[in-house]
Motif scaffolding. Structure first.
Motif, mmCIF file in Angstrom:
data_model
loop_
_atom_site.group_PDB
_atom_site.id
_atom_site.type_symbol
_atom_site.label_atom_id
_atom_site.label_comp_id
_atom_site.label_asym_id
_atom_site.label_seq_id
_atom_site.Cartn_x
_atom_site.Cartn_y
_atom_site.Cartn_z
ATOM 1 N N LEU A 1 6.899 -2.938 10.816
ATOM 2 C CA LEU A 1 6.516 -2.994 9.410
ATOM 3 C C LEU A 1 7.746 -2.882 8.535
ATOM 4 O O LEU A 1 8.828 -2.529 8.994
ATOM 5 N N ARG A 2 7.561 -3.238 7.273
ATOM 6 C CA ARG A 2 8.650 -3.175 6.299
ATOM 7 C C ARG A 2 8.206 -2.278 5.161
ATOM 8 O O ARG A 2 7.110 -2.425 4.621
ATOM 9 N N LEU A 3 9.086 -1.334 4.817
ATOM 10 C CA LEU A 3 8.816 -0.379 3.745
ATOM 11 C C LEU A 3 9.754 -0.606 2.579
ATOM 12 O O LEU A 3 10.867 -1.098 2.755
ATOM 13 N N ARG A 4 9.322 -0.172 1.398
ATOM 14 C CA ARG A 4 10.215 -0.018 0.250
ATOM 15 C C ARG A 4 10.243 1.478 -0.025
ATOM 16 O O ARG A 4 9.212 2.100 -0.263
ATOM 17 N N ALA A 5 11.432 2.068 0.056
ATOM 18 C CA ALA A 5 11.595 3.510 -0.088
ATOM 19 C C ALA A 5 12.662 3.809 -1.132
ATOM 20 O O ALA A 5 13.465 2.946 -1.484
ATOM 21 N N SER A 6 12.668 5.040 -1.595
ATOM 22 C CA SER A 6 13.632 5.433 -2.622
ATOM 23 C C SER A 6 14.877 6.093 -2.039
ATOM 24 O O SER A 6 15.770 6.467 -2.778
ATOM 25 N N ARG A 7 14.930 6.232 -0.702
ATOM 26 C CA ARG A 7 16.093 6.858 -0.084
ATOM 27 C C ARG A 7 16.548 6.068 1.128
ATOM 28 O O ARG A 7 15.763 5.381 1.769
ATOM 29 N N PHE A 8 17.826 6.215 1.438
ATOM 30 C CA PHE A 8 18.423 5.560 2.595
ATOM 31 C C PHE A 8 17.952 6.241 3.874
ATOM 32 O O PHE A 8 17.820 7.466 3.923
ATOM 33 N N VAL A 9 17.687 5.446 4.913
ATOM 34 C CA VAL A 9 17.319 5.960 6.224
ATOM 35 C C VAL A 9 18.208 5.277 7.257
ATOM 36 O O VAL A 9 18.285 4.050 7.298
ATOM 37 N N CYS A 10 18.893 6.054 8.079
ATOM 38 C CA CYS A 10 19.824 5.506 9.072
ATOM 39 C C CYS A 10 19.082 4.712 10.142
ATOM 40 O O CYS A 10 18.037 5.148 10.625
ATOM 41 N N ALA A 11 19.653 3.577 10.517
ATOM 42 C CA ALA A 11 19.113 2.798 11.635
ATOM 43 C C ALA A 11 19.128 3.678 12.876
ATOM 44 O O ALA A 11 20.052 4.454 13.098
ATOM 45 N N GLY A 12 18.075 3.585 13.675
ATOM 46 C CA GLY A 12 17.935 4.405 14.876
ATOM 47 C C GLY A 12 17.140 5.681 14.651
ATOM 48 O O GLY A 12 16.729 6.327 15.609
ATOM 49 N N THR B 1 0.830 -1.197 0.000
ATOM 50 C CA THR B 1 0.000 0.000 0.000
ATOM 51 C C THR B 1 0.868 1.252 0.000
ATOM 52 O O THR B 1 1.942 1.254 0.596
ATOM 53 N N PRO B 2 0.443 2.302 -0.673
ATOM 54 C CA PRO B 2 1.233 3.533 -0.691
ATOM 55 C C PRO B 2 1.193 4.217 0.668
ATOM 56 O O PRO B 2 0.213 4.109 1.414
ATOM 57 N N ALA B 3 2.267 4.923 0.980
ATOM 58 C CA ALA B 3 2.367 5.674 2.229
ATOM 59 C C ALA B 3 3.387 6.787 2.025
ATOM 60 O O ALA B 3 4.024 6.879 0.975
ATOM 61 N N LYS B 4 3.521 7.635 3.029
ATOM 62 C CA LYS B 4 4.549 8.669 3.034
ATOM 63 C C LYS B 4 5.358 8.513 4.308
ATOM 64 O O LYS B 4 4.800 8.251 5.372
ATOM 65 N N VAL B 5 6.681 8.660 4.186
ATOM 66 C CA VAL B 5 7.551 8.540 5.351
ATOM 67 C C VAL B 5 8.271 9.863 5.554
ATOM 68 O O VAL B 5 8.710 10.496 4.600
ATOM 69 N N LYS B 6 8.348 10.297 6.815
ATOM 70 C CA LYS B 6 9.016 11.544 7.173
ATOM 71 C C LYS B 6 9.962 11.260 8.319
ATOM 72 O O LYS B 6 9.585 10.652 9.314
ATOM 73 N N LEU B 7 11.223 11.711 8.158
ATOM 74 C CA LEU B 7 12.196 11.594 9.238
ATOM 75 C C LEU B 7 11.856 12.613 10.309
ATOM 76 O O LEU B 7 11.512 13.757 10.000
ATOM 77 N N LEU B 8 11.973 12.229 11.581
ATOM 78 C CA LEU B 8 11.667 13.126 12.679
ATOM 79 C C LEU B 8 12.910 13.629 13.388
ATOM 80 O O LEU B 8 12.820 14.325 14.377
ATOM 81 N N ASP B 9 14.076 13.305 12.858
ATOM 82 C CA ASP B 9 15.330 13.794 13.412
ATOM 83 C C ASP B 9 15.425 15.299 13.184
ATOM 84 O O ASP B 9 15.192 15.768 12.070
ATOM 85 N N PRO B 10 15.756 16.088 14.208
ATOM 86 C CA PRO B 10 15.790 17.549 14.042
ATOM 87 C C PRO B 10 16.741 18.039 12.946
ATOM 88 O O PRO B 10 16.502 19.068 12.334
ATOM 89 N N VAL B 11 17.814 17.302 12.690
ATOM 90 C CA VAL B 11 18.774 17.729 11.676
ATOM 91 C C VAL B 11 18.286 17.429 10.269
ATOM 92 O O VAL B 11 18.458 18.224 9.355
ATOM 93 N N THR B 12 17.643 16.292 10.069
ATOM 94 C CA THR B 12 17.267 15.865 8.717
ATOM 95 C C THR B 12 15.785 15.999 8.417
ATOM 96 O O THR B 12 15.358 15.707 7.319
ATOM 97 N N SER B 13 14.984 16.439 9.368
ATOM 98 C CA SER B 13 13.535 16.461 9.154
ATOM 99 C C SER B 13 13.056 17.685 8.384
ATOM 100 O O SER B 13 11.862 17.907 8.268
ATOM 101 N N THR B 14 13.953 18.485 7.848
ATOM 102 C CA THR B 14 13.538 19.640 7.062
ATOM 103 C C THR B 14 13.025 19.233 5.681
ATOM 104 O O THR B 14 12.325 20.000 5.043
ATOM 105 N N ASP B 15 13.367 18.041 5.224
ATOM 106 C CA ASP B 15 12.876 17.548 3.937
ATOM 107 C C ASP B 15 11.393 17.183 4.052
ATOM 108 O O ASP B 15 10.933 16.754 5.112
ATOM 109 N N PRO B 16 10.645 17.332 2.954
ATOM 110 C CA PRO B 16 9.240 16.904 2.991
ATOM 111 C C PRO B 16 9.148 15.377 3.069
ATOM 112 O O PRO B 16 10.120 14.669 2.810
ATOM 113 N N ALA B 17 7.982 14.888 3.418
ATOM 114 C CA ALA B 17 7.749 13.440 3.443
ATOM 115 C C ALA B 17 7.953 12.874 2.046
ATOM 116 O O ALA B 17 7.646 13.532 1.049
ATOM 117 N N SER B 18 8.487 11.674 1.952
ATOM 118 C CA SER B 18 8.713 11.048 0.651
ATOM 119 C C SER B 18 7.800 9.835 0.498
ATOM 120 O O SER B 18 7.368 9.226 1.474
#
Length: 84
Positions: free
Chosen positions: A34-45, A5-22
């Motif tokens: 849950l397991r996602l398939r995304a187009s960008r790398f997301v750091c563990a943690g 199913t489609p979804a949007k993911v947003k990083l909540l880290d104060p340094v990197t969360s300036t980008d819009p949800a992808s």
């Protein structure tokens, strides 16, 4: 439970969360994660917010593995909020 199913993911880290949800795809969901398939790398943690049509999920990234141009992201659920 396996689904795609489609979804949007947003990083909540104060340094990197300036980008819009992808855009991403939720591939699997269980009581604990849950397991996602995304187009960008997301750091563990990283803390993430995943918005689906019927809920918003807050979670912590456990892994991010590259597969070609995409990434498989495992997320441990912290909280689920129903929408609507």
């Amino acid at each position: 439970m396996t689904f795609d199913t489609p979804a949007k993911v947003k990083l909540l880290d104060p340094v990197t969360s300036t980008d819009p949800a992808s855009q991403c795809r939720v591939l699997d969901i269980s009581w604990h994660g849950l397991r996602l398939r995304a187009s960008r790398f997301v750091c563990a943690g990283s803390l993430v917010q995943i918005r689906m049509s019927d809920r918003v999920v807050l979670g912590e990234v456990r892994y991010c593995n590259q597969d070609g141009d995409d990434f498989y992201v495992g997320v441990r659920l912290v909280e689920t909020i129903p929408v609507g």
